[in-house]
Design a protein around this motif. Structure first.
Motif, PDB file in Angstrom:
ATOM      1  N   ALA A  61     -48.667 -63.687  39.329  1.00 55.98           N
ATOM      2  CA  ALA A  61     -49.319 -64.456  38.268  1.00 55.98           C
ATOM      3  C   ALA A  61     -48.402 -65.565  37.761  1.00 55.98           C
ATOM      4  O   ALA A  61     -48.857 -66.674  37.449  1.00 55.98           O
ATOM      5  N   MET A  62     -47.104 -65.298  37.699  1.00 55.88           N
ATOM      6  CA  MET A  62     -46.149 -66.314  37.266  1.00 55.88           C
ATOM      7  C   MET A  62     -46.114 -67.488  38.232  1.00 55.88           C
ATOM      8  O   MET A  62     -46.133 -68.651  37.820  1.00 55.88           O
ATOM      9  N   GLN A  64     -48.436 -68.378  40.326  1.00 56.95           N
ATOM     10  CA  GLN A  64     -49.720 -69.083  40.277  1.00 56.95           C
ATOM     11  C   GLN A  64     -49.792 -69.999  39.054  1.00 56.95           C
ATOM     12  O   GLN A  64     -50.283 -71.124  39.133  1.00 56.95           O
ATOM     13  N   ARG A  65     -49.275 -69.515  37.919  1.00 53.24           N
ATOM     14  CA  ARG A  65     -49.336 -70.295  36.682  1.00 53.24           C
ATOM     15  C   ARG A  65     -48.380 -71.490  36.705  1.00 53.24           C
ATOM     16  O   ARG A  65     -48.736 -72.597  36.311  1.00 53.24           O
ATOM     17  N   PHE A  66     -47.148 -71.253  37.186  1.00 55.93           N
ATOM     18  CA  PHE A  66     -46.118 -72.287  37.063  1.00 55.93           C
ATOM     19  C   PHE A  66     -45.870 -73.071  38.346  1.00 55.93           C
ATOM     20  O   PHE A  66     -45.233 -74.119  38.312  1.00 55.93           O
ATOM     21  N   ARG A  79     -44.785 -70.035  26.936  1.00 52.73           N
ATOM     22  CA  ARG A  79     -45.634 -70.043  28.128  1.00 52.73           C
ATOM     23  C   ARG A  79     -45.547 -68.707  28.864  1.00 52.73           C
ATOM     24  O   ARG A  79     -46.548 -68.217  29.411  1.00 52.73           O
ATOM     25  N   GLU A  82     -47.829 -65.908  27.849  1.00 55.78           N
ATOM     26  CA  GLU A  82     -49.227 -65.975  28.278  1.00 55.78           C
ATOM     27  C   GLU A  82     -49.487 -65.135  29.527  1.00 55.78           C
ATOM     28  O   GLU A  82     -50.648 -64.905  29.883  1.00 55.78           O
ATOM     29  N   ILE A  83     -48.430 -64.672  30.193  1.00 59.76           N
ATOM     30  CA  ILE A  83     -48.583 -63.886  31.416  1.00 59.76           C
ATOM     31  C   ILE A  83     -48.789 -62.421  31.044  1.00 59.76           C
ATOM     32  O   ILE A  83     -47.917 -61.811  30.422  1.00 59.76           O
TER      33      ILE A  83
END
Length: 236
Positions: A61-62, A64-66, A79, A82-83
């Motif tokens: 998820a990290m 994918q987000r960043f 930020r 938010e994970i």
């Protein structure tokens, strides 16, 4: 629930992610970081901070987000919160790792003269500023042998602007008895191309510094994956 059902739950096997952790540790011991994908290295960093959780979905998820391993590691606390699954302790762990990377690179420019370890300077600045999502302006103050006296983060701005006060830059140089400086700021957009304002600000600082015997060696703009030197562009 009857006793038989309860016993079935109590005697259930350990979660599969525990076996996964051990396999990942063994692979790391054999191959080092080269044997791990980016998400697996993030998993590994989170093991001690999240001892009872499956860290694989968190790591994925990290990314994918960043978007990348460096960006995930350098992401600001707000930020990271938010994970799903990241605790304050796990965020502390990630930020401590990032701080260690910055300190490691910074040590390389304090043990030599700055101009003799130019690649080390670039590596340090890239680690410290390359992933920032707001613009920052810093100055490296040097002595007459071009050794680092001070590294000061002078201003923090917005996503596309940082206020810079040329006279404050020079005032600090005089206080440090610096004979040379290197100007640095980042472009959160990722494109390190100098703007007209960047060029004008640099020339203003030079015009104040030169009569006082202070040399502006360079102005470096740090982008997402590359940087630009004003000296290499013949803007200084």
């Amino acid at each position: 629930m009857d006793q038989k059902s309860f016993d079935g739950i109590a005697g259930s096997p350990e979660p599969d992610h525990k076996g996964h952790r051990q396999r990942l540790r063994e692979r790391f011991r054999k191959t080092g970081e080269q044997g791990l994908a980016d998400y697996e290295l993030l998993e590994f960093l989170l093991f001690s901070a999240l001892p009872r959780q499956d860290t694989k979905p968190i790591a994925k998820a990290m990314l994918q987000r960043f978007g990348s391993f460096p960006a995930a590691l350098a992401a600001p606390r707000e930020r990271l919160k938010e994970i799903p699954g990241l605790s304050d302790i796990s965020i502390d762990t990630l930020q401590a790792v990032h701080a260690a990377i910055i300190r490691y690179h910074r040590s390389g420019i304090t043990e030599k003269t700055v101009l003799e370890s130019w690649q080390g300077v670039i590596d340090y600045l890239q680690a410290a500023m390359g992933q920032n999502n707001i613009e920052q302006f810093r100055v490296l103050y040097l002595d007459k042998k071009n050794a680092l006296i001070a590294d000061e983060l002078q201003q923090t701005g917005t996503v596309d602007h940082t206020p810079v006060y040329p006279r404050e830059v020079i005032r600090r140089a005089l206080e440090h008895a610096a004979t040379a400086i290197i100007l640095v700021h980042n472009h959160p957009s990722g494109d390190p191309t100098p703007s007209r304002a960047d060029i004008q600000m640099t020339r203003k600082i030079i015009s104040i510094a030169e009569p006082l015997g202070i040399t502006v060696h360079d102005h470096i703009i740090v982008g997402l994956r590359k940087n630009v030197s004003f000296r290499s562009l013949q803007l200084i």
